[in-house]
Design an enzyme around this catalytic site. Structure first.
Site, PDB file in Angstrom:
ATOM      1  N   ASP A 194       0.882  -1.162   0.000  1.00  0.00           N
ATOM      2  CA  ASP A 194       0.000   0.000   0.000  1.00  0.00           C
ATOM      3  C   ASP A 194       0.934   1.231   0.000  1.00  0.00           C
ATOM      4  OD1 ASP A 194      -2.467   1.513   0.625  1.00  0.00           O
ATOM      5  OD2 ASP A 194      -1.453   1.859   2.532  1.00  0.00           O
TER       6      ASP A 194
ATOM      7  N   ASP B 116      -0.193   5.155   0.883  1.00  0.00           N
ATOM      8  CA  ASP B 116      -0.506   6.180   1.899  1.00  0.00           C
ATOM      9  C   ASP B 116      -0.571   5.556   3.291  1.00  0.00           C
ATOM     10  OD1 ASP B 116      -1.222   8.834   0.439  1.00  0.00           O
ATOM     11  OD2 ASP B 116      -2.164   7.260  -0.753  1.00  0.00           O
TER      12      ASP B 116
HETATM   13  O1  LIG Z   1      -3.585   3.939   1.384  1.00  0.00           O
HETATM   14  P1  LIG Z   1      -3.604   4.042  -0.090  1.00  0.00           P
HETATM   15  O2  LIG Z   1      -2.229   4.167  -0.703  1.00  0.00           O
HETATM   16  O3  LIG Z   1      -4.435   2.978  -0.752  1.00  0.00           O
HETATM   17  O4  LIG Z   1      -4.289   5.470  -0.467  1.00  0.00           O
HETATM   18  C1  LIG Z   1      -5.618   5.699  -0.229  1.00  0.00           C
HETATM   19  C2  LIG Z   1      -5.957   7.177  -0.122  1.00  0.00           C
HETATM   20  O5  LIG Z   1      -5.348   7.909  -1.120  1.00  0.00           O
HETATM   21  C3  LIG Z   1      -5.627   7.739   1.226  1.00  0.00           C
HETATM   22  O6  LIG Z   1      -6.304   7.110   2.280  1.00  0.00           O
HETATM   23 MG   LIG Z   2      -2.892   3.166   3.174  1.00  0.00          MG
END
Ligand SMILES: O=P(O)(O)OC[C@H](O)CO
Ligand SMILES: [Mg+2]
Length: 245
Positions: free
Chosen positions: A28, A30
């Site tokens: 992942d 963020d």
């Molecule tokens: O956590 P990620 O990388 O899937 O990002 C999701 C959104 O952009 C932020 O929560």
């Molecule tokens: Mg994330």
């Protein structure tokens, strides 16, 4: 009756068994690779304060990891802002604030050590982020070297990602883009968000959760392993090459 020595040897052998035979890793972004979740929290607190409301971690838990449009709908619904603010207005309001913050984001602890280790050992890696292309570019502009070690990146606005996390779409798309015929059971996902852990499990993959300490422990369920930081990750527990330390 088994002697204490034999019992200890059996326990040690069981402990030495990896949890899974992982060959591919999906990160992942963020809140896992990059410390960007605090920016979302800060901006959302500001917007909600205008309506005399307080942004809390139960709302954060529902929004994090989702695609922008899905998370905006949750924000409006959960905060009872229907008729006052549309999801589109919410996204518009937060946009300039987020754009100013994203380029200053930093890597989370242990990220570089783990990525360099896996890369040096030939383990294929990908990123699967709910973030869309424009935000991805802003967040990663100062972290190009780290992302260059990834085999590929799948973003939330990719045509193959019909639904955001907890749908398995993004992780299955990431798996299919590796070379060869990779099985979900061979993929290990690193996630910070409850929706992301659920997405990984829905894809039939193993999930290591690295949650923010403010997230209630009830949101940890579903993860195969929960660690405080990537610094605590032990590759050998997953059949991956151990750190040479
Ligand atoms: O956590 P990620 O990388 O899937 O990002 C999701 C959104 O952009 C932020 O929560
Ligand atoms: Mg994330």
């Amino acid at each position: 009756m088994a002697s204490a020595g034999v019992d200890e040897a059996a326990a040690a052998a069981a402990a030495a068994q990896p949890r899974a035979a992982i060959s591919h890793v999906i990160f992942d972004m963020d809140g896992l690779l990059l410390d960007t979740e605090g920016f979302y929290t800060e901006v959302q607190e500001k917007i909600l304060a205008r309506y005399g409301k307080v942004f809390d971690w139960s709302l954060k838990a529902k929004m994090m990891g989702k695609k922008a449009a899905e998370s905006a709908r949750i924000f409006v619904d959960e905060c009872g802002l229907d008729g006052l603010l549309t999801p589109e207005q919410f996204l518009e309001e937060r946009e300039s604030m987020l754009q100013a913050l994203f380029p200053s984001c930093t890597k989370l602890p242990g990220v570089l050590r783990l990525i360099h280790h896996l890369h040096a050992n030939g383990i294929p890696m990908a990123v699967a982020t709910g973030s869309h292309k424009r935000h991805f570019a802003l967040k990663t502009q100062n972290h190009q070297e780290m992302f260059s070690l990834m085999h590929h990146v799948v973003m939330g606005d990719d045509p193959e990602v019909k639904a955001g996390k907890p749908s398995p779409d993004i992780f299955l798309a990431a798996m299919r883009r590796f070379e060869g015929n990779v099985e979900p059971s061979k993929c290990l996902v690193f996630e910070d968000a409850p929706s992301g852990v659920a997405a990984a499990k829905n894809a039939g993959m193993s999930a290591v959760m690295v949650p923010d300490p403010r997230l209630d422990v009830s949101y940890h369920k579903g993860a195969d392993q929960v660690i405080c930081s990537l610094l605590d990750f032990k590759p050998s527990e997953w059949g991956l090459p151990p750190f040479n330390e």
